[in-house]
Every structure is written in C-alpha cells, then in structure tokens.
Design an enzyme around this catalytic site. Structure first.
Site, PDB file in Angstrom:
ATOM      1  N   CYS A 268       0.843  -1.206   0.000  1.00  0.00           N
ATOM      2  CA  CYS A 268       0.000   0.000   0.000  1.00  0.00           C
ATOM      3  C   CYS A 268       0.879   1.256   0.000  1.00  0.00           C
ATOM      4  CB  CYS A 268      -0.992  -0.040   1.155  1.00  0.00           C
ATOM      5  SG  CYS A 268      -2.291   1.204   1.023  1.00  0.00           S
TER       6      CYS A 268
ATOM      7  N   HIS B  33      -4.003  -4.808  -0.026  1.00  0.00           N
ATOM      8  CA  HIS B  33      -3.556  -5.321   1.273  1.00  0.00           C
ATOM      9  C   HIS B  33      -3.593  -6.848   1.247  1.00  0.00           C
ATOM     10  CE1 HIS B  33      -3.167  -1.597   3.532  1.00  0.00           C
ATOM     11  NE2 HIS B  33      -4.130  -1.145   2.758  1.00  0.00           N
TER      12      HIS B  33
ATOM     13  N   GLU C 219      -2.533  -8.829   3.351  1.00  0.00           N
ATOM     14  CA  GLU C 219      -2.824  -9.323   4.707  1.00  0.00           C
ATOM     15  C   GLU C 219      -4.324  -9.325   4.997  1.00  0.00           C
ATOM     16  OE1 GLU C 219      -1.685  -6.368   3.967  1.00  0.00           O
ATOM     17  OE2 GLU C 219      -2.424  -4.834   5.343  1.00  0.00           O
TER      18      GLU C 219
END
Lengths: 210, 263
Positions: free
Chosen positions: A79, A180, A182
């Site tokens: 990001c 993202h 994650e």
C-alpha cells in the site's frame, strides 16, 4: 531473517499476523541497522505518503531502504509502502518520495468514490509471485492515490478503478502491491507465501555470492 | 471491477456470539473464531463484530476475541459497540480490527470522528447511523437520526442526510445506514433513504436493516445505490448462505468477489 519495518503504520500488526500465518521468519524492527542486516525487508503501510516519508526520514529508514534495494535484498512494499517508492506524490502538495521506481502518486479522479474500498480484480503477469493465484482474482484495496507510471515493464498486476492502475509492481529485488495482501483472504496469503519463497531463493543467492 | 460487498454482522457478548447459528452442526456456533472462519470460507467479504457487552471486564474479553479472530481470518474486520474515545479505537485496531464503527458516541461528540480520522486515517472510521422516517404520509421524505436504539430510542433532531454529509466532512470513511423502520421486518432495506444519502456523499454507503431475502440485497445495491450490504439474521438463521446470495446477485449482473469452493 525478514525485517518488517515498524514506523507506526496502522496495518503493521495485521501484516505481521499474516506473515506469521505463512510461516515467514520475521522480526519487527525500528532500527535502520536491523534493516541493513536483514535477508529481506517488508514495508507495510496505510495512510499518507507525506507522513510516511517524514517518519522514514526521521528514523533514518529512507537511506537504509535505498541501501538494501541497491544491494539486491528482496523488498516488499504494501500500500503506502509501495507508493513511497515512486519519485513523487501529489498527496497534500507535491513532495518527493524515495525515487526507486519511475512514476508519480496521483489521486483518483473526481466523480469516483474515494477512497476505493473493497475487493477488486487483478489482471496479473503470471510471474512466480502469482503462482497458484487465478488471473482476475480479487484483492482488498483501501486507497485514494495510485502510482501513475509510464514504465509498462514495471507493472506486474493491473486493476481498474475509473482508470487502469498498477495493483502490483516488480523489478529485480523490488516487489510492491497497492492492495492489502494481509486482508485479501486466501489469495493474499498465497501471494505473501510466494513472495517469502522468492525472497528465500534470492537471499540464499546473495549469501552464496558473499 | 470493484465488487459490491456482502458483510455479515455478528453480535458478541462476553466473548460469545449470541443468536446461534443452527446450521453449523459440527461446530461451536457461539465461538467467534469458528464463526468468522465459517463466514470467511463461505465468501463473506468483511465481518462486523458488534460488541453488546455491558461491563468493562467483558470489554477486555472483546479485545481478546478480536485478537483471536485476526490471527486466523484474513479479511477486513470492523468492531462496533461501546467505542467512545480514541483510546477505545486504538485498543480495537491494535487487537486486529481494521475499522471501528461509531454511532451514539459520534452524535454526542462529533469531534471523535475527526480525532479518530486524523490519528488512524478515514479508512478506519465507519460511521453508523440509526435513522427513522419522520414525515407524514404524502409529505416529502425526511429522516431523523436516533441514538440508544437498542433500549430506548432517543431522537437527536438531526436530519439523516445532513448528518451524513457532516460526518463525511469530519473524516468518516464509510457510512452504515440502518433504517429503524425496516430493521427487523425482513421486508427490505429503506432504499429511498440509501439512495438519498448515496447521492450526497463521496464515500461508500453500506445498507443495514430489513434484509429478508436476496432480492432485498439486490434492491439496496440497485435502487439504493449502496456499495455494500450488511445483514445478520438471514445468514445467522441459515435461511441463506453468503454463497447462495452471491450466486444470485452475480446472476443479476452485480459484480461479486467469487471465492473458490471447498472440495
């Protein structure tokens, strides 16, 4: 050891949890010396490039990042950790970034809902980073700015939001994603796992040459 | 293409999900981690945990719940309920929440929105509002914001559309619009309210309250111009799976994130 840079980014804990889930040998670091000593480096991020650049400079991380990238250490930006690699950013007034990849960070056009929040599909280049991930798989994005670059060879994945922008870039030891991983479910974890494997191969190579 | 999001909402009390999910035969239906994993596997795009605990002890348990879920489930998590300060926000975000949702506390102290957005970014701050229609039949539509809707709804005198514009100016990154008239009816979302707010703000709008069948979600996304739909009972009671709802919406031409089916 994979150093995850802690400069106060909001998504650091979740990036760490996801890397731990894929069994990455990570260490959260705040010291530039630890970054210089690492086999691979992750720069997470969420928020504004100007703030992030200020934090990195205050910590002396900007020169550590430049040094490890110049020396071939595998590097993953997430990001804002991708956006700071650009030459400059237009967020809150034009300002300089790390200049490690060609391009400018620009805001999405008026008329779109900004930030872009949600799952968007990524057309990827089929390189090893994407192994096992279908072309067009969705990843989770939260951002108001994107990398505008003329360097088509840099782009490893593309996404549409009003225009086509780089969802992922890759060159030599630099990998970076605008989304993202994650928070992108199983494909995000797969991508992180793929990157860790690639980094392992590269980091071993570096040690061999030494 | 950016997909529209389907967001199940789970009520948590003292570390347990209340309103059991009867179709989870082989699982502990009250375990937040197992339920989060179940919804993740069945294609939920995000999860909202709504903390309905009363005591501070129970609130500490909630932090542990968020930590456990965040270690196992890697999709966006929002935590709402009882968040009254920037410190409350920080505890939830540090525990693994990606966003916090505020409602009554924002009405009582709008500065909280701005403080939270400045510290954590607008993308972390979800403003949830409970709105009820106040116009007489035949009069132009108008909705007011209410607080304390769980126990004794209190009118704030705030116009819902004006409040939506104001909270976005203050830094809210997403709006959850809960229609008190539709909530619990299973007769569909208040699409007129959703469309009225969606036309006025530049941030994502999430529909809440009234879902009874997949057609209602479609209407909220079409007529209501919502970016995402939040639902509780239609999923929890096993009436529909997230997968079945997504299949239906995708067949109607709504862009949906498709997840691989377990074999």
């Amino acid at each position: 050891m994979i150093a995850v840079i802690n400069y106060g980014a909001g998504n650091l804990p979740n990036a760490v949890r996801a890397l731990e889930y894929v069994q990455a040998p990570i260490e959260v670091v705040t010291d530039p010396a630890a970054v210089l000593a690492a086999d691979a480096v992750v720069l997470p991020g969420v928020g504004a490039t100007a703030d992030t650049m200020r934090s990195l400079r205050e910590m002396g991380m900007d020169s550590a990042i430049r040094a490890v990238i110049a020396r071939g250490t595998p590097f993953l930006g997430i990001c804002v950790g991708m956006q700071v690699l650009a030459e400059q950013s237009e967020e809150f007034g034009l300002h300089e970034c790390l200049g490690l990849v060609p391009g400018t960070i620009r805001r999405f056009d008026q008329g779109l809902k900004v930030p872009q929040i949600g799952w968007n599909s990524v057309q990827h280049d089929g390189s090893a980073l994407w192994e096992g991930i279908p072309n067009g798989a969705e990843f989770y994005f939260v951002h108001s700015y994107y990398l505008a670059t003329n360097d088509a060879a840099l782009v490893a994945g593309r996404t549409e939001y009003g225009l086509t922008f780089p969802a992922a870039i890759a060159r030599d030891n630099i990998t970076a994603v605008q989304f993202h991983p994650e928070k992108s479910g199983q494909w995000g974890l797969k991508l992180l796992g793929n990157w860790v494997e690639l980094a392992r191969g590269r980091a071993l190579g570096i040690r061999d040459r030494d | 293409m950016l997909t529209r999001r389907i967001i199940p909402c789970l009520d948590v009390k003292a570390g347990r999900v209340v309103k059991g999910i009867s179709f989870l035969n082989h699982r502990d239906a009250g375990d937040p981690v197992q339920l989060a994993a179940f919804y993740n596997e069945s294609g939920a795009d995000e999860l909202v945990f709504y903390d309905i605990t009363a005591s501070s002890d129970e609130r500490n348990i909630m932090v542990e719940v968020v930590e456990q879920v965040a270690r196992q489930v890697f999709i966006p998590l929002t935590v709402g309920g009882g968040i009254r300060s920037v410190d409350d926000m920080y505890r939830m975000l540090r525990a693994g929440a990606d966003k916090v949702s505020i409602n009554t506390a924002a009405v009582l102290n709008p500065q909280l929105i701005e403080d939270g957005a400045k510290r954590f970014g607008s993308q972390c701050i979800v403003l949830s509002m409970d709105a009820r229609r106040i116009n007489e039949p035949g009069q132009p539509s108008q909705w007011n914001v209410f607080t304390h809707t769980g126990r004794d709804p209190r009118p704030t005198g705030l116009d819902a559309i004006e409040w939506a514009k104001r909270v976005v100016d203050l830094g809210a990154g997403e709006l959850v619009i809960n229609s008190m008239d539709a909530d619990g009816t299973g007769a569909g979302y208040d699409n007129e309210l959703l469309a009225a707010i969606s036309a006025q703000v530049g941030v994502p709008v999430i529909a809440s309250g009234g879902a009874g069948k997949p057609e209602h979600l479609l209407a909220a996304l079409h007529e209501g111009q919502a970016d995402a739909v939040l639902a509780a009972s239609i999923f929890h009671f096993g009436t529909y799976t997230v997968e079945a709802v997504k299949d239906y919406l995708a067949a109607q031409g709504i862009p949906m994130r498709r997840t691989p089916r377990p074999v």
